[in-house]
Design an enzyme around this catalytic site. Structure first.
Site, PDB file in Angstrom:
ATOM      1  N   CYS A  95       0.811  -1.217   0.000  1.00 18.29           N
ATOM      2  CA  CYS A  95       0.000   0.000   0.000  1.00 18.29           C
ATOM      3  C   CYS A  95       0.853   1.280   0.000  1.00 18.29           C
ATOM      4  O   CYS A  95       1.402   1.624  -1.034  1.00 18.29           O
ATOM      5  CB  CYS A  95      -0.984  -0.054   1.168  1.00 18.29           C
ATOM      6  SG  CYS A  95      -2.385   1.042   0.913  1.00 18.29           S
ATOM      7  N   ARG A 129     -12.378   6.810  -0.562  1.00 19.56           N
ATOM      8  CA  ARG A 129     -11.323   5.836  -0.301  1.00 19.56           C
ATOM      9  C   ARG A 129     -11.799   4.460  -0.778  1.00 19.56           C
ATOM     10  O   ARG A 129     -13.000   4.158  -0.743  1.00 19.56           O
ATOM     11  CB  ARG A 129     -10.996   5.778   1.199  1.00 19.56           C
ATOM     12  CG  ARG A 129     -10.345   7.027   1.734  1.00 19.56           C
ATOM     13  CD  ARG A 129      -9.856   6.831   3.153  1.00 19.56           C
ATOM     14  NE  ARG A 129      -8.700   5.936   3.227  1.00 19.56           N
ATOM     15  CZ  ARG A 129      -7.450   6.291   2.910  1.00 19.56           C
ATOM     16  NH1 ARG A 129      -7.188   7.526   2.518  1.00 19.56           N
ATOM     17  NH2 ARG A 129      -6.455   5.423   3.003  1.00 19.56           N
ATOM     18  N   HIS A 190      -3.462  -5.514   2.443  1.00 22.99           N
ATOM     19  CA  HIS A 190      -3.035  -5.714   3.827  1.00 22.99           C
ATOM     20  C   HIS A 190      -3.704  -7.003   4.290  1.00 22.99           C
ATOM     21  O   HIS A 190      -4.276  -7.739   3.511  1.00 22.99           O
ATOM     22  CB  HIS A 190      -3.561  -4.588   4.722  1.00 22.99           C
ATOM     23  CG  HIS A 190      -3.054  -3.229   4.415  1.00 22.99           C
ATOM     24  ND1 HIS A 190      -1.877  -2.743   4.924  1.00 22.99           N
ATOM     25  CD2 HIS A 190      -3.583  -2.215   3.694  1.00 22.99           C
ATOM     26  CE1 HIS A 190      -1.717  -1.477   4.532  1.00 22.99           C
ATOM     27  NE2 HIS A 190      -2.736  -1.137   3.774  1.00 22.99           N
TER      28      HIS A 190
HETATM   29  N1  GLN Z   1      -1.859   6.828   2.504  1.00 21.89           N
HETATM   30  C1  GLN Z   1      -2.071   5.977   1.391  1.00 21.89           C
HETATM   31  C2  GLN Z   1      -3.465   6.075   0.787  1.00 21.89           C
HETATM   32  O1  GLN Z   1      -4.412   6.393   1.476  1.00 21.89           O
HETATM   33  C3  GLN Z   1      -1.721   4.539   1.748  1.00 21.89           C
HETATM   34  C4  GLN Z   1      -2.626   3.944   2.784  1.00 21.89           C
HETATM   35  C5  GLN Z   1      -2.199   2.563   3.227  1.00 21.89           C
HETATM   36  O2  GLN Z   1      -1.027   2.246   3.294  1.00 21.89           O
HETATM   37  N2  GLN Z   1      -3.184   1.760   3.605  1.00 21.89           N
HETATM   38  O3  GLN Z   1      -3.640   5.829  -0.384  1.00 21.89           O
END
Ligand code: GLN
Length: 239
Positions: A95, A129, A190
């Site tokens: 990520c 998101r 993840h």
């Molecule tokens: N900050 C990054 C995003 O929101 C990565 C987030 C993460 O590692 N889960 O895209």
């Protein structure tokens, strides 16, 4: 192989969203169960390190703030990273760590966090998101399941890690998830990733053993529980 497998865990204090460090535990235990030793080195933001001292490196995920802090220490060393990767250093990047392998990670205010430039890849934050369980099909690692939560939309023309079966993946549009480039695996998944995906853990371990010159083929492990967990996820999600 009698030398320990040397695993570098980069910035564990900053990049450890959703217990990404659990991936290290899986790698260590899967070695132990086969009588192989490992040496895990956590590398914190201010530590000195040399990539040639590792057989495998892990970069986890993090919030935008933490990614920016990491980028400040990574960017000045981008040439060392680029040459280590082209020499075949195995790297698992999750990520936020995955996003930092590209050219930039562009935040909502337009500011671009510079990446390592290892991949011809761009990431731009957008709403909403992309959150939820994810299942993908990888041509060489089979089914991979886990959890994603990212604002960044990533585009590239390298080989993906796999095709999205359920969830969003790189950008929610092109049906691709992650990247597989040289010995680099980058992914939004993840979970942590490796406990539910033992075949991927072994692929990464075998790559690292080969890179270390171990001349050893990993014997299979039973993995009945891991496979049952993966199967249960796929059945629930793909009904
Ligand atoms: N900050 C990054 C995003 O929101 C990565 C987030 C993460 O590692 N889960 O895209």
């Amino acid at each position: 192989m009698c030398k320990p497998l040397r695993i570098g865990h980069l910035y564990p204090e900053l990049l450890n969203l959703y217990a990404d460090k659990g991936n290290i535990q899986v790698l260590v235990h899967r070695c132990q169960w086969r009588g192989l030793t490992t040496e895990v080195t956590p590398v914190y933001g201010t530590d000195t390190y040399h990539l040639q001292n590792f057989d495998l490196v892990l970069l986890g995920g993090g919030s935008d703030r933490e990614q920016e802090l990491v980028a400040q220490t990574l960017y000045p060393r981008r040439q060392e990273w680029q040459s280590a990767i082209s020499d075949g250093l195995p790297l698992l990047a999750i990520c936020g760590g995955y996003q930092l392998l590209g050219e930039f990670y562009q935040l909502a205010d337009g500011h671009k966090v510079p990446g390592l430039g290892i991949l011809d890849m761009q990431t731009v934050v957008s709403q909403p998101r992309l959150i939820g369980n994810i299942g993908i099909d990888s041509p060489w690692a089979g089914r991979i399941v886990g959890f994603e939560n990212h604002g960044g939309r990533t585009t590239h023309h390298h080989n993906p890690l796999g095709q999205v079966l359920h969830g969003h993946g790189n950008n929610g549009i092109d049906g691709q998830e992650g990247v597989h480039f040289q010995n680099v695996i980058g992914t939004y998944i993840h979970g942590p990733l490796l406990p539910k995906n033992p075949q991927l853990a072994d692929f990464i371990l075998q790559t690292a053993l080969d890179y270390a010159g171990g001349n050893l083929i990993l014997p299979p492990l039973p993995d009945n529980l891991e496979k049952a967990a993966q199967q249960a996820f796929m059945e629930r999600r793909l009904r």
